[in-house]
Design an enzyme around this catalytic site. Structure first.
Site, short mmCIF file in Angstrom:
data_model
loop_
_atom_site.label_atom_id
_atom_site.label_comp_id
_atom_site.label_asym_id
_atom_site.label_seq_id
_atom_site.Cartn_x
_atom_site.Cartn_y
_atom_site.Cartn_z
N HIS A 58 -5.12 -14.31 13.78
CA HIS A 58 -4.19 -15.53 13.58
C HIS A 58 -4.03 -16.00 12.13
O HIS A 58 -4.95 -17.04 11.89
CB HIS A 58 -4.57 -16.82 14.44
CG HIS A 58 -4.20 -16.55 15.97
ND1 HIS A 58 -4.93 -16.95 17.04
CD2 HIS A 58 -3.16 -15.75 16.34
CE1 HIS A 58 -4.42 -17.01 18.11
NE2 HIS A 58 -3.27 -15.98 17.84
N HIS A 91 -7.25 -10.65 20.12
CA HIS A 91 -7.66 -11.71 21.07
C HIS A 91 -7.82 -11.11 22.37
O HIS A 91 -8.18 -12.14 23.22
CB HIS A 91 -6.79 -12.93 20.92
CG HIS A 91 -6.47 -13.26 19.58
ND1 HIS A 91 -5.20 -12.83 18.71
CD2 HIS A 91 -7.12 -14.14 18.76
CE1 HIS A 91 -5.31 -13.31 17.72
NE2 HIS A 91 -6.20 -14.05 17.24
N HIS A 141 -4.44 -20.71 24.52
CA HIS A 141 -4.84 -19.99 23.48
C HIS A 141 -4.71 -18.58 24.10
O HIS A 141 -5.12 -18.15 25.13
CB HIS A 141 -6.23 -20.38 23.15
CG HIS A 141 -6.68 -19.50 21.89
ND1 HIS A 141 -7.01 -17.96 21.91
CD2 HIS A 141 -6.57 -19.73 20.61
CE1 HIS A 141 -7.59 -17.60 20.69
NE2 HIS A 141 -7.17 -18.67 19.74
N GLU A 143 -6.53 -15.77 23.59
CA GLU A 143 -7.85 -15.31 24.38
C GLU A 143 -7.95 -15.67 25.71
O GLU A 143 -8.39 -14.81 26.47
CB GLU A 143 -8.97 -15.60 23.28
CG GLU A 143 -10.43 -15.23 23.62
CD GLU A 143 -11.46 -15.53 23.01
OE1 GLU A 143 -12.54 -15.81 23.79
OE2 GLU A 143 -11.53 -15.85 22.05
N CYS A 211 -18.74 -16.80 19.92
CA CYS A 211 -19.11 -16.11 18.44
C CYS A 211 -19.79 -16.16 17.39
O CYS A 211 -19.85 -17.39 17.15
CB CYS A 211 -17.48 -15.52 18.08
SG CYS A 211 -17.56 -14.56 16.53
#
Length: 323
Positions: A58, A91, A141, A143, A211
């Site tokens: 992104h 993603h 989103h 993901e 993450c």
């Protein structure tokens, strides 16, 4: 001159000596570096065009740069010519997207970040065990859309602690949770805490889903925010981790702005600032930081100080199709 006076006033109030605090770590993480390298290697091995479903990461600068080298970005698999090479973005995608690619005889190169793949695997494992999976994250989103697709009938997206107070699974004794990897750590933990309190049988991932790079950048921006009059975060507005960096900085009581690049910085933000914190989201190129420092130095002499909370040495292997 009278017409130019307002602009000159804005310029003069923005000038002066400053210290720039650079947060470390900042900019690209290992998953983003891997995703970009996958597209570059695919172009080298197969030649242009190489198709990419959605933005590989992104960031508009990354996408424009790869487009100039022969990558063709599409929204859906049915826009890719049959038999062509297609890269799946970092993603992650739903299993249905992979099936669509298979039906069109596409040569698939998977750019999904390994940390996102880990969450997909957790959802499959929990769902196979008969559990309802609470997916802590933002429903729109990419993901989250991809992760939920692993078991859509067994996944409930939980956006925040308020949603966690309301969510009702079919069997409160058979529940688990996973997280979107790019969330603000404190907010995600607050949501998980509500779920744990409501559902004592709640199963958790063996390792945290947030993450490492997201966590490191949030810790770093919090440190510089405490010493800054203003924090500038470089990143695209559809970048979840970049948005979270601006939010984390703002929780320290300092004005924080998310900008694509130096060209979006408003002179009015700089008025009265003597110490500016700068960071970049995990999908923002490092060059953007250098460009911003150069731009700020045009308004007066600057001293640059790096504030690094931890070093990163993570490296992910490339998929076999391009390795």
């Amino acid at each position: 001159m009278r017409a130019a006076a307002p602009a000159l006033d804005r310029w003069s109030t923005a000038t002066g000596e400053r210290e720039i605090l650079l947060a470390g770590p900042r900019s690209f993480c290992a998953g983003v570096e891997r995703a970009i390298e996958i597209v570059e290697q695919a172009l080298h091995r197969y030649g242009a065009p190489v198709y990419v479903r959605r933005q590989i990461v992104h960031n508009t600068h990354v996408v424009h740069g790869l487009s100039g080298r022969g990558a063709v970005f599409v929204e859906e698999i049915d826009e890719v010519p049959e038999g062509a090479v297609v890269v799946l973005a970092a993603h992650g995608v739903t299993p249905e997207v992979r099936l669509q690619a298979q039906r069109r005889s596409l040569r698939v190169v998977d750019g999904t970040c390994p940390l996102v793949s880990k969450v997909h695997a957790e959802v499959r494992k929990f769902a196979a065990a008969g559990k309802t999976v609470f997916l802590i994250g933002h429903a729109d989103h990419e993901e989250v859309v991809g992760t939920r697709g692993e078991a859509p009938g067994d996944v409930l997206v939980v956006a925040d602690p308020e949603a966690a107070e309301r969510v009702t699974p079919p069997d409160p004794e058979q529940v688990a949770y996973v997280m979107q990897t790019t969330l603000a750590l404190a907010e995600a933990e607050a949501t998980a805490a509500v779920l744990r309190q409501r559902f004592p049988a709640l199963a958790a991932p063996r390792k945290d889903d947030i993450c490492y790079a997201t966590t490191n950048r949030q810790h770093a921006v919090r440190d510089i925010a405490r010493e800054s009059d203003l924090v500038l975060v470089l990143g695209s507005r559809n970048s979840s981790n970049s948005l979270r960096l601006a939010e984390v900085a703002a929780t320290e009581g300092v004005p924080a702005q998310l900008v694509e690049d130096a060209g979006e910085v408003e002179l009015s933000w700089l008025a009265g600032t003597r110490r500016i914190g700068v960071t970049a989201g995990a999908s923002a190129p490092p060059q953007l930081v250098h460009d911003l420092v150069d731009a700020l130095s045009g308004l007066g002499s600057v001293q640059v100080r790096d504030i690094t909370v931890t070093e990163e040495n993570v490296r992910f292997n490339l998929p076999r199709e391009v390795s």
